[in-house]
Design an enzyme around this catalytic site. Structure first.
Site: not given
Length: 568
Positions: A305, A390, A444
């Site tokens: 990430e 995301k 994540c």
């Protein structure tokens, strides 16, 4: 019979001790057993502790209410459940405080609030569960089944309300070890929560008595049936499915995962940008033995990430270096930060479609700047051929609730992204790049939401999780995160490739078996041949319908047994 009576007397004495406790002793029972319950989670998996802690929670919730106590019975039950939950979430989430020490001069003062307020809020769910258990309680097995339904339902609601936060859902207690973990493919983590309560709360609650119609021998037999039989069945099922090895994907895909282990404090220092990028490059060119092979034979390279501490899509020099890094036929999936500037009218500022440029704004509309935490796939020419933004952002980490108001007061999210990050469009798209299996990107903590992993009608062949747990130091947090991602592999029957900045990076097959791994804070890379996706397991096909069906079955069983008790 004397021995059997003694077996029942000891739990009954224990129950009386718990239920009659008051004041600080009562708080200590709730807080202490709640905290101890975390030992059943990763990385400890000492799940036998729940044989004691879950009965204590139920006994506190169902304790007779003394007439001398001024508080109502429901408030007392809520308070006891809240203390149990506070202990559980404080012990399970203390590692969040580490993030506030990365830039202690800015955020350090917030640490005490973060490590207490979040557990205090989430503990409300357990308090509500206690109230419902008290209201619907019936001694014996009907009560245990009812408690299982209530707790599992509350845990499910915890995953979806107020953006959701299903961290350390109680069902993870039944996923410690590859054998027991396989049942997640059938029930999912919330279905396993039902069984967790029945298996671990049942024995002591039943042995402590309360059912006038049951003899000690009957109580012992029922306690063994609700606990030992499900555990043995789960273990047998796990052993059978694990006896089959996982085949490689066809055609074979070789993957290299890079873990640079950059200290979080250094991550966003301007003077460190070149060093960090070159570190990723160097690790990408060598295999796990440290031998330089320039990615020969590797079809997919995965960086973690926000791997590059800048916006690579705005840096032609970075894209050129990516092109020089990747051989022909090799792709790279990497977490990136990116910004879009679009034009939107005042009435459209909150529109996601306008924010991502999918609608036509008026020509005189003001500019709107949106930042995204993304996963990009680059081809051998350094071109971004696919981008996933995301969807499920971290509150207070990637955005602030009431962003403008709180920023005006001087607060900022941990990422220090002014205005916060924006969510990408839903449902989560399938990333389809020629030469690679179709896959879903999870950035994540998106990997902890079982309901949101696969949202489209088409089934992927792979899950790619990029993360940065460097915020949380050498604590239980990164280990819990890794395990929850691993359970997603079992639920979906899909291989998972996980790249973390500081770890823990790993690759799992569709049974959750580890096929590659780099431990926390270990710098390096590893190569794996991608395992094939399995046939969709029941959870992947039916999703939460299995959980809801189990809820219904447990609830009907409780009602039938309760009515049977009433007629005796």
């Amino acid at each position: 019979m004397t021995t059997l009576r003694a077996v029942q007397d000891l739990p009954a004495t224990f129950r009386a001790e718990v239920q009659t406790a008051s004041g600080y002793r009562r708080v200590a029972w709730a807080l202490g057993t709640g905290a101890a319950s975390v030992l059943a989670m990763a990385p400890f998996f000492l799940w036998p502790v729940l044989f004691v802690t879950l009965p204590v929670w139920i006994w506190l919730a169902t304790a007779p209410h003394p007439d001398r106590e001024a508080t109502s019975a429901d408030w007392r039950a809520f308070r006891d459940g809240w203390w149990f939950g506070f202990g559980y979430f404080f012990a399970g989430l203390f590692w969040i405080g580490e993030a506030f020490f990365v830039e202690a001069e800015i955020f350090g003062w917030l640490m005490p609030f973060a490590v207490t307020l979040l557990p205090a809020v989430v503990a409300v769910y357990f308090g509500l569960a206690s109230v419902l258990i008290r209201k619907l309680w019936h001694p014996g097995l009907p009560g245990v089944l009812t408690a299982a339904v209530i707790i599992a339902l509350i845990e499910w609601l915890r995953a979806i309300l107020l953006t959701g936060f299903p961290w350390n859902t109680l069902g993870y207690a039944l996923t410690g070890g590859e054998i027991l973990m396989q049942s997640a493919a059938i029930f999912g983590i919330f279905g396993l929560t039902l069984w967790t309560v029945l298996i671990f709360a049942g024995p002591l609650v039943l042995l402590a008595g309360g059912q006038k119609s049951q003899s000690p021998s009957d109580s012992l037999a029922t306690a063994a049936a609700v606990s030992v039989l499900p555990l043995l069945t789960s273990a047998l099922y796990g052993a059978v499915v694990l006896s089959e090895s996982a085949p490689a994907a066809d055609p074979p895909i070789d993957v290299r995962v890079v873990q640079p282990s950059v200290p979080q404090r250094d991550k966003w220092m301007g003077e460190k940008q070149r060093e960090i990028f070159e570190s990723h490059e160097a690790l990408s060119r060598q295999n796990a033995k440290g031998e330089i092979d320039d990615l020969a034979g590797i079809e997919l390279l995965v960086w973690p990430e926000a791997a590059m501490p800048f916006r690579p899509l705005d840096e032609p020099a970075a894209l050129e270096r990516i092109a020089n890094l990747l051989p022909d036929g090799t792709h790279m999936a990497a977490g990136i930060l990116r910004v879009e500037t679009v034009r939107a009218g005042p009435s459209e500022l909150s529109s996601r479609e306008t924010a991502v440029g999918s609608s036509t704004p008026p020509p005189d509309a003001p500019a709107l700047r949106r930042a995204f935490n993304s996963l990009a796939v680059f081809d051998a020419d350094g071109r971004p051929v696919a981008i996933y933004d995301k969807i499920h952002l971290v509150p207070f980490g990637e955005y602030l609730p009431f962003q403008e108001t709180l920023e005006a007061l001087g607060l900022q999210s941990l990422t220090r992204q002014r205005g916060g990050f924006s969510s990408g469009p839903e449902p989560r798209p399938l990333i389809d790049v020629q030469g690679l299996p179709k896959f879903v990107g999870l950035i994540c903590y998106e990997a902890i939401f079982p309901n949101e992993v696969v949202e489209g009608p088409e089934r992927p062949a792979l899950l790619v999780n990029v993360t940065n747990d460097g915020w949380f130091g050498n604590t239980t947090g990164p280990r819990q995160h890794l395990h929850q991602t691993r359970v997603r592999a079992v639920e979906q029957g899909l291989p998972v490739i996980r790249a973390g900045n500081n770890g823990i990076s790993a690759a799992f097959d569709g049974r959750g078996r580890i096929v590659g791994k780099l431990d926390l804070n270990q710098r390096g890379s590893f190569d794996v041949r991608l395992p094939a996706a399995l046939a969709p397991p029941p959870f992947a096909v039916w999703g939460q319908m299995i959980f809801l069906t189990n809820l219904l079955v447990f609830g009907i069983a409780a009602l039938v047994l309760r009515e049977k008790e009433r007629r005796r």
